[in-house]
Design a protein around this motif. Sequence first.
Motif, PDB file in Angstrom:
ATOM      1  N   ALA A  35     -17.925   0.228  59.891  1.00 17.50           N
ATOM      2  CA  ALA A  35     -18.340   0.617  61.240  1.00 17.50           C
ATOM      3  C   ALA A  35     -17.251   0.271  62.251  1.00 17.50           C
ATOM      4  O   ALA A  35     -16.981   1.048  63.179  1.00 17.50           O
ATOM      5  CB  ALA A  35     -19.647  -0.078  61.608  1.00 17.50           C
ATOM      6  N   PHE A  36     -16.619  -0.881  62.067  1.00 10.82           N
ATOM      7  CA  PHE A  36     -15.538  -1.284  62.966  1.00 10.82           C
ATOM      8  C   PHE A  36     -14.373  -0.307  62.889  1.00 10.82           C
ATOM      9  O   PHE A  36     -13.857   0.134  63.908  1.00 10.82           O
ATOM     10  CB  PHE A  36     -15.078  -2.699  62.609  1.00 10.82           C
ATOM     11  CG  PHE A  36     -13.924  -3.177  63.437  1.00 10.82           C
ATOM     12  CD1 PHE A  36     -14.126  -3.617  64.733  1.00 10.82           C
ATOM     13  CD2 PHE A  36     -12.645  -3.182  62.919  1.00 10.82           C
ATOM     14  CE1 PHE A  36     -13.063  -4.053  65.505  1.00 10.82           C
ATOM     15  CE2 PHE A  36     -11.570  -3.614  63.680  1.00 10.82           C
ATOM     16  CZ  PHE A  36     -11.783  -4.056  64.977  1.00 10.82           C
ATOM     17  N   GLN A  38     -14.367   2.779  61.920  1.00 12.12           N
ATOM     18  CA  GLN A  38     -14.731   4.121  62.357  1.00 12.12           C
ATOM     19  C   GLN A  38     -15.026   4.206  63.849  1.00 12.12           C
ATOM     20  O   GLN A  38     -15.229   5.303  64.370  1.00 12.12           O
ATOM     21  CB  GLN A  38     -15.924   4.616  61.551  1.00 12.12           C
ATOM     22  CG  GLN A  38     -15.575   4.844  60.100  1.00 12.12           C
ATOM     23  CD  GLN A  38     -16.778   5.205  59.256  1.00 12.12           C
ATOM     24  OE1 GLN A  38     -17.912   5.216  59.731  1.00 12.12           O
ATOM     25  NE2 GLN A  38     -16.533   5.492  57.986  1.00 12.12           N
ATOM     26  N   ASN A  39     -15.011   3.084  64.541  1.00  7.02           N
ATOM     27  CA  ASN A  39     -15.251   3.068  65.974  1.00  7.02           C
ATOM     28  C   ASN A  39     -14.133   3.836  66.681  1.00  7.02           C
ATOM     29  O   ASN A  39     -12.960   3.595  66.433  1.00  7.02           O
ATOM     30  CB  ASN A  39     -15.281   1.607  66.450  1.00  7.02           C
ATOM     31  CG  ASN A  39     -15.624   1.480  67.915  1.00  7.02           C
ATOM     32  OD1 ASN A  39     -15.285   2.329  68.730  1.00  7.02           O
ATOM     33  ND2 ASN A  39     -16.297   0.402  68.246  1.00  7.02           N
ATOM     34  N   VAL A  42     -11.420   1.727  68.330  1.00  2.00           N
ATOM     35  CA  VAL A  42     -10.509   1.109  67.366  1.00  2.00           C
ATOM     36  C   VAL A  42      -9.519   2.149  66.854  1.00  2.00           C
ATOM     37  O   VAL A  42      -8.317   1.877  66.733  1.00  2.00           O
ATOM     38  CB  VAL A  42     -11.293   0.465  66.203  1.00  2.00           C
ATOM     39  CG1 VAL A  42     -10.361  -0.019  65.111  1.00  2.00           C
ATOM     40  CG2 VAL A  42     -12.154  -0.671  66.710  1.00  2.00           C
ATOM     41  N   ARG A  43     -10.000   3.340  66.566  1.00  2.00           N
ATOM     42  CA  ARG A  43      -9.105   4.405  66.097  1.00  2.00           C
ATOM     43  C   ARG A  43      -8.058   4.748  67.151  1.00  2.00           C
ATOM     44  O   ARG A  43      -6.888   4.941  66.839  1.00  2.00           O
ATOM     45  CB  ARG A  43      -9.902   5.650  65.736  1.00  2.00           C
ATOM     46  CG  ARG A  43     -10.642   5.508  64.443  1.00  2.00           C
ATOM     47  CD  ARG A  43     -11.397   6.780  64.128  1.00  2.00           C
ATOM     48  NE  ARG A  43     -11.954   6.665  62.811  1.00  2.00           N
ATOM     49  CZ  ARG A  43     -11.904   7.621  61.908  1.00  2.00           C
ATOM     50  NH1 ARG A  43     -11.356   8.769  62.189  1.00  2.00           N
ATOM     51  NH2 ARG A  43     -12.429   7.438  60.718  1.00  2.00           N
TER      52      ARG A  43
END
Length: 98
Positions: A35-36, A38-39, A42-43
């Motif tokens: 999940a982190f 794919q945030n 973050v990307r």
Amino acid sequence: MRYKLTFIAGAAVGFVIGARAGRERYEQLVRAGQAFVQNPAVRNAAESAAQQSRTAAVRAADTVVVKVGPRLPEPLAEKVRAMRNGGAPSDDWGTSNT
């Protein structure tokens, strides 16, 4: 000898505690990590960092050419030229032949 016994005891305690947490906790950590990653924020940060590193690499190559210029060995000069043109020639630099 005392440090070895302390290390072994610590490793055993860590193993037991880790085993008790079990597969469920592992799966929970994996889901949180995915999940982190794919945030979107973050990307975007990762892409921004990658772009900045590419820009820094080009600047570094330009600095090498300006400061060292014709004194570069030919294989290295080829690498620098390729980097300045946006690519790198395929070769075995950085690969292990063993």
